[in-house]
Design a protein around this motif. Structure first.
Motif, short mmCIF file in Angstrom:
data_model
loop_
_atom_site.label_atom_id
_atom_site.label_comp_id
_atom_site.label_asym_id
_atom_site.label_seq_id
_atom_site.Cartn_x
_atom_site.Cartn_y
_atom_site.Cartn_z
N SER A 187 -9.95 -32.79 -2.17
CA SER A 187 -9.44 -33.85 -3.37
C SER A 187 -8.52 -33.30 -4.13
O SER A 187 -8.39 -33.04 -5.21
CB SER A 187 -10.70 -33.95 -4.21
OG SER A 187 -10.57 -35.26 -5.17
N TYR A 188 -7.43 -32.77 -3.28
CA TYR A 188 -6.19 -32.04 -3.93
C TYR A 188 -4.90 -32.85 -3.34
O TYR A 188 -4.72 -33.39 -2.43
CB TYR A 188 -6.35 -30.41 -3.40
CG TYR A 188 -5.03 -30.00 -3.56
CD1 TYR A 188 -5.34 -28.87 -4.94
CD2 TYR A 188 -3.76 -29.84 -3.01
CE1 TYR A 188 -4.14 -28.23 -5.37
CE2 TYR A 188 -2.66 -29.09 -3.48
CZ TYR A 188 -2.74 -28.39 -4.50
OH TYR A 188 -1.62 -27.42 -5.11
N GLY A 189 -3.96 -32.78 -4.57
CA GLY A 189 -2.69 -33.40 -4.33
C GLY A 189 -2.33 -34.29 -4.94
O GLY A 189 -3.20 -35.26 -5.76
N ILE A 190 -1.18 -34.83 -5.21
CA ILE A 190 -0.52 -35.90 -5.98
C ILE A 190 -0.76 -37.01 -5.08
O ILE A 190 0.23 -37.56 -4.46
CB ILE A 190 0.79 -35.65 -6.33
CG1 ILE A 190 0.79 -34.34 -7.42
CG2 ILE A 190 1.37 -36.85 -7.27
CD1 ILE A 190 2.06 -34.05 -7.77
N LYS A 246 -7.11 -38.49 -5.94
CA LYS A 246 -7.22 -37.17 -5.61
C LYS A 246 -7.43 -36.46 -7.36
O LYS A 246 -7.19 -37.23 -8.22
CB LYS A 246 -6.14 -36.39 -5.17
CG LYS A 246 -5.82 -36.92 -3.77
CD LYS A 246 -6.88 -36.42 -2.87
CE LYS A 246 -6.52 -36.72 -1.29
NZ LYS A 246 -7.50 -36.51 -0.42
N ASP A 247 -8.20 -35.37 -7.35
CA ASP A 247 -8.28 -34.82 -8.66
C ASP A 247 -6.96 -34.54 -9.51
O ASP A 247 -5.97 -34.08 -8.68
CB ASP A 247 -9.09 -33.33 -8.80
CG ASP A 247 -10.72 -33.63 -8.14
OD1 ASP A 247 -11.15 -34.61 -8.34
OD2 ASP A 247 -11.09 -32.51 -7.74
N ALA A 248 -6.98 -34.86 -10.51
CA ALA A 248 -5.80 -34.70 -11.44
C ALA A 248 -5.62 -33.31 -11.75
O ALA A 248 -5.77 -32.86 -13.15
CB ALA A 248 -5.61 -35.65 -12.57
N ASP A 249 -5.58 -32.34 -11.04
CA ASP A 249 -5.24 -31.02 -11.18
C ASP A 249 -3.68 -30.83 -10.92
O ASP A 249 -3.35 -30.77 -9.61
CB ASP A 249 -5.86 -29.88 -9.98
CG ASP A 249 -7.33 -30.17 -10.24
OD1 ASP A 249 -8.15 -30.59 -11.64
OD2 ASP A 249 -8.16 -29.75 -9.45
#
Length: 411
Positions: A360-363, A367-370
């Motif tokens: 759940s990574y990336g723009i 995906k998660d807003a990390d």
């Protein structure tokens, strides 16, 4: 209505400016910037600055950080570093481990790191002290940073009776990854067979310290390739250091790299340590002491970098900023073009996320807003200047200095 909109930001994979919408900790809106924006509770003007996914620290030892003031002598080679650290570990307490680990974690979070894989030592010397501390930190700091824990047998498994049981206990307690270090045990093949069987039993990925020398004949990576195929662990095995490959004849090294790519074995270059400890036996034509980064990339291997150690016998340097390591690798691997800068930033974001199995990574929408917003409008200058982080978000929540201090109470 969108909770938060980041307006006019530059990303690694898009030439035009973007708008990024966040709701309930997820990216829910992604579009080329335009004058009209979706209805949002809060809008942050990006002014064309670079937005990256949260940085990923892919290989670090928190429990061995900041040991310089405890050392009565310096290490000048790998064996000395291992021996000196083993001596220092006899005085480690849970409070000491926690304090030094938090000191690193605060720095990393400040620098925009939202995910980390750390190697945590278990052996008859330190027993479960470090594992217990890091499992607690993983839970305590989950709103700031996601921590993957590698159970790491630094002193060997079979030459230190009881380590195998401690590794198994660590996995039952919640360790995420099985670690290995075949060059520091009585029999590298015995070591490798054990950790592959353990990983298979618990359904965990593997992360090795391997072939850390200038010796072209030290090639445990060949056994790792075979075992990865045998256990059908393609994409779930990573190796750190792999510096011996840099001394192997070019075409043979290329063949090995091709086999690694086929099994999707990830490689962590650790230049701060590798450059410092390797090449010391050369009196002329001194080797760089790195894994052959460019050759591996050419063969399709997912190559990344990590901090490894901070201010200890293995590496008397370190800031906790992954981009410092990126710049060091840029110099030492001769990666100075604009495209190289993008590759180096990709390594500590999307490439590292793939190696760590982050789904759940990336723009991207869903995906998660990390995220981390840099004070730079130029992708290349994010590497060259390592600029100030204007803002860091973890699952859509701004991670500011106060929120870090409230959870990480260290000087």
């Amino acid at each position: 209505m969108i909770d938060l909109l980041l307006h006019n930001v530059k990303s690694l994979h898009c030439d035009s400016l973007l708008d990024v919408g966040i709701e309930n900790g997820k990216i829910v809106y992604l579009s080329h910037s335009k004058s009209e924006v979706p209805n949002s509770k809060q809008i942050i003007e990006g002014n064309g600055n670079v937005l990256l996914p949260g940085l990923v620290e892919s290989h670090i030892h928190l429990d061995k950080a900041f040991l310089l003031d405890k050392m009565n002598e310096d290490a000048t080679n790998l064996n000395e570093a291992i021996k000196l650290t083993a001596q220092l570990k006899q005085g480690f307490t849970k409070e000491d481990i926690r304090e030094r680990s938090l000191k690193v974690l605060k720095r990393c979070v400040d620098y925009g790191v939202t995910h980390m894989r750390c190697h945590v030592e278990v052996d008859p010397i330190i027993q479960m002290k470090s594992m217990e501390v890091h499992l607690e930190l993983k839970e305590q700091l989950k709103d700031l940073i996601d921590i993957q824990i590698v159970v790491f047998p630094q002193e060997g498994i079979f030459k230190q009776k009881g380590t195998a049981d401690l590794m198994r206990e660590s996995l039952i307690m919640g360790a995420d990854v099985v670690g290995g270090i075949p060059y520091n045990d009585r029999d590298p093949i015995e070591h490798l067979n054990f950790v592959y069987q353990l990983a298979n039993e618990f359904g965990k990925p593997l992360d090795f310290h391997v072939d850390f020398s200038d010796d072209p004949n030290q090639l445990a990576i060949l056994d790792i390739i075979k075992l990865t195929h045998l256990y059908q662990m393609e994409g779930r095995v990573a190796v750190g250091h792999l510096t011996s490959l840099g001394s192997v004849e070019h075409e043979k090294a290329r063949q090995i790299a091709s086999k690694m790519a086929k099994e999707d074995i990830h490689v962590f270059s650790l230049p701060a340590t590798d450059l410092y400890l390797n090449g010391r036996g050369d009196t002329e034509r001194v080797r760089r002491g790195l894994t052959p980064v460019k050759l591996l990339l050419e063969e399709g291997v997912n190559v990344l970098y990590g901090t490894n150690n901070i201010r200890n016998p293995f590496t008397p340097f370190g800031t906790g900023n992954p981009l410092d390591i990126a710049l060091l690798l840029a110099h030492s691997a001769q990666m100075g073009t604009f495209d190289d800068a993008k590759i180096l930033l990709e390594m500590t974001t999307y490439g590292a996320a793939r190696a760590l199995g982050l789904t759940s990574y990336g723009i991207e929408i869903g995906k998660d807003a990390d995220l981390v917003l840099f004070d730079s409008k130029d992708i290349r200058n994010v590497l060259l200047d390592r600029p100030k982080r204007l803002c860091v978000w973890k699952k859509g929540k701004e991670i500011g200095t106060d929120s870090i201090r409230s959870l990480i109470k260290v000087n």
